[in-house]
Enzyme design. Structure first.
Site, PDB file in Angstrom:
ATOM      1  N   ARG A 177       0.718  -1.305   0.129  1.00 25.07           N
ATOM      2  CA  ARG A 177      -0.087  -0.013  -0.136  1.00 25.07           C
ATOM      3  C   ARG A 177       1.015   1.133  -0.001  1.00 25.07           C
ATOM      4  NH1 ARG A 177      -4.823  -2.055   4.139  1.00 25.07           N
ATOM      5  NH2 ARG A 177      -5.170  -3.980   3.023  1.00 25.07           N
ATOM      6  N   ARG A 230       2.039   0.779  10.242  1.00 26.01           N
ATOM      7  CA  ARG A 230       1.764   1.225   8.708  1.00 26.01           C
ATOM      8  C   ARG A 230       2.860   1.070   7.877  1.00 26.01           C
ATOM      9  NH1 ARG A 230      -2.719   3.847   7.517  1.00 26.01           N
ATOM     10  NH2 ARG A 230      -3.294   4.133  10.011  1.00 26.01           N
ATOM     11  N   GLU A 282      -6.552  -1.539  15.143  1.00 24.57           N
ATOM     12  CA  GLU A 282      -7.282  -2.407  14.294  1.00 24.57           C
ATOM     13  C   GLU A 282      -6.287  -3.399  13.771  1.00 24.57           C
ATOM     14  OE1 GLU A 282      -8.871  -0.459  10.709  1.00 24.57           O
ATOM     15  OE2 GLU A 282      -8.648  -2.265   9.548  1.00 24.57           O
ATOM     16  N   SER A 327     -10.335  -6.686   9.869  1.00 22.72           N
ATOM     17  CA  SER A 327     -11.567  -5.945   9.341  1.00 22.72           C
ATOM     18  C   SER A 327     -12.366  -6.975   8.424  1.00 22.72           C
ATOM     19  CB  SER A 327     -11.216  -4.711   8.369  1.00 22.72           C
ATOM     20  OG  SER A 327     -12.266  -4.018   8.205  1.00 22.72           O
ATOM     21  N   ARG A 332       1.082  -6.572  12.366  1.00 26.97           N
ATOM     22  CA  ARG A 332       0.416  -5.863  13.451  1.00 26.97           C
ATOM     23  C   ARG A 332       0.244  -7.058  14.788  1.00 26.97           C
ATOM     24  NH1 ARG A 332      -4.013  -1.459  11.521  1.00 26.97           N
ATOM     25  NH2 ARG A 332      -2.425  -0.194  10.365  1.00 26.97           N
TER      26      ARG A 332
END
Length: 427
Positions: A261, A276, A348, A351, A390
RNA sequence: GGAGAGAUGACCGAGCGGUUGAAGGUGCACGCCUGGAAAGCGUGUGUACUCUAACCAGUACCGAGGGUUCGAAUCCCUCUCUCUCCGCCA
């Protein structure tokens, strides 16, 4: 993609649902455009019918050796006119499709209405009665001290948002991945897939990353491919363009992939540590279901993701996203948030979304009913099961010991050759 | 990368430029037959869209996109993919 027929039937309701997401969508203009398109279609098809009729007559006339000059003359006039109509119609159709493809999914009825993440609702947390403790120790400090995360080398060789995992760090990533895949394949009934990490435009359109979110993707320079931002893209697209037999559903796929990303809109956020990154590992869960079972499937899928956290003894909570926080393709989403002592808050880590038939329409993925033989769009769901990087963050921050070592939860030890802790290694 | 062959409906497989949405077969569905089944016989069986209360009707689609033509699954061009052979390669 929304069902054009369905939204035409109750435009006010659709408009109201879309507004709960907070974006601005001029449905009035859209419907005008669409009505215009239908009118153009009617006249164009009328002309086409006449053309076909004349052609047929000419053929018959010639077969009997008659005189077709009058018909040919009419065609000489009709031909160019038809061409104009066809070109105009196609342009209009493309405009309609373009607009339609940019409308996000409608939130499901039971999704809490809210403007942004502040409207999300915690539905459960684990362990019960858990109250988070905060520490001074960030995962990047822990990881660097143990020599398992090397941000320095990454920064020097590539720049920000990359990491070199070293030694037990690399091994932990591999162990977590194997652990998750084994859990989902052996106990949750998923088929393991190892898909390509590149995807084309059609696939990215199908799952909804394109055309709206192109700036979030890494794109190859010389070939028409993008790096996948999530395994959801290849896994869901496995049924793109297909009509699958109802009897084979639900299909349940799990895959480990790296995810890429650009994080274009996230400048300055989470710049330190693993949270991130431009590249990270993730185990993904995807279901292809019959429409009537997709909401129950979302509950199952979410529990499958939660099970990973439970086995790793990581405190988490399950959050129902509100309308304003839903992703583009999703009708209903649960986020799993893991407790990070180093940040003193939940973050988070998964999801899980039900897109209903939204992606299926975009990728023309359909099922054929056993009884009626009728064809209709499938439903597609996806969820992280779970984000590996994560998870490592959570392990480090939750299980760090006073001496700086990190204990490995029991469930993971078999995947670490029985190793019980990560300790300082001289380098 | 070079040479050749091919891409048609759920599947196999035909298809002189004209009435072909597409022969034939398989599969599937329904009916007849049967004590029941098989076989046999008959009928039906694409997707999307427009119009319609519905029936009917119409349009598009034979890998994708252009072109020729009054008319293209059928002719021409480009691209994509698949297969075979050669080269290269983990």
């Amino acid at each position: 993609m929304l069902d054009l027929k369905a939204i035409r039937e109750r435009p006010e309701w659709v408009d109201a649902r879309l507004k709960t997401r907070g974006g601005r969508h001029d449905l009035t203009a859209f419907f005008a455009l669409e009505a215009d398109q239908r009118a153009m279609r009617a006249t164009t098809e009328g002309l086409q019918a006449r053309r076909n009729e004349i052609s047929k007559l000419i053929g018959q006339m010639k077969a009997k050796g008659g005189d077709a000059s009058a018909l040919l003359a009419e065609m000489g006039e009709l031909g160019p006119r038809l061409k104009e109509h066809e070109v105009a119609l196609r342009a209009k159709e493309e405009a309609v499709q373009e607009e339609l493809a940019r409308l996000p999914n409608l939130p499901a009825e039971d999704v809490p209405v809210g403007p942004d993440e502040s409207g999300n609702v915690v539905v459960r947390s684990w362990p019960e009665g858990f109250s988070g403790n905060a520490t001074e120790l960030n995962h990047w400090d822990i990881g660097e001290r143990l020599g398992i995360l090397d941000f320095q080398v990454a920064a020097e060789t590539l720049g920000a948002r990359f990491t070199f995992f070293r030694g037990d760090g690399a091994r932990l990533i591999r162990a977590l991945t194997s652990f998750m895949l084994d859990l989902h394949t052996r106990e949750h009934g998923y088929e393991e897939i190892l898909p390509p990490f590149l995807a084309n435009k059609e696939s990215l359109f199908g799952t909804g990353q394109l055309p709206k979110f192109e700036e979030d993707l890494f794109c190859l320079r010389d070939d028409p491919f993008y790096l996948i931002p999530t395994a959801e893209v290849p896994l869901t697209n496995m049924v793109r363009g297909q009509i699958v037999d109802e009897a084979v559903l639900p299909l349940k796929f799990t895959a480990w992939t790296a995810c890429f990303r650009r994080e274009a809109g996230a400048a300055g956020r989470d710049t330190r540590g693993l949270i991130r990154q431009h590249q990270f590992d993730k185990v993904e869960l995807v279901w292809i279901t019959r429409p009537e079972e997709s909401m129950a499937a979302l509950e199952s899928l979410t529990l499958h993701a939660e099970e990973v956290l439970k086995r790793l003894e990581l405190p988490y909570r399950t959050v129902a996203l509100c309308t304003g926080d839903l992703g583009f393709a999703s009708a209903k989403t649960y986020d799993l948030e893991v407790w990070l002592p180093g940040q003193g808050r939940y973050r988070e880590i998964s999801s899980c979304s039900n897109t209903l038939d939204f992606q299926a329409r975009r990728m023309k993925a359909r099922l054929r009913r056993v009884e009626s033989k009728a064809v209709e769009p499938v439903h597609t769901l996806n969820g992280s099961g779970i984000a590996v990087g994560r998870t490592l963050v959570a392990l480090l921050e939750n299980f760090v010991q006073p001496d700086g070592s990190v204990t490995i939860p029991d469930a993971l030890r078999p995947y670490m050759g029985g190793q019980a802790r990560i300790e300082m290694r001289g380098r």
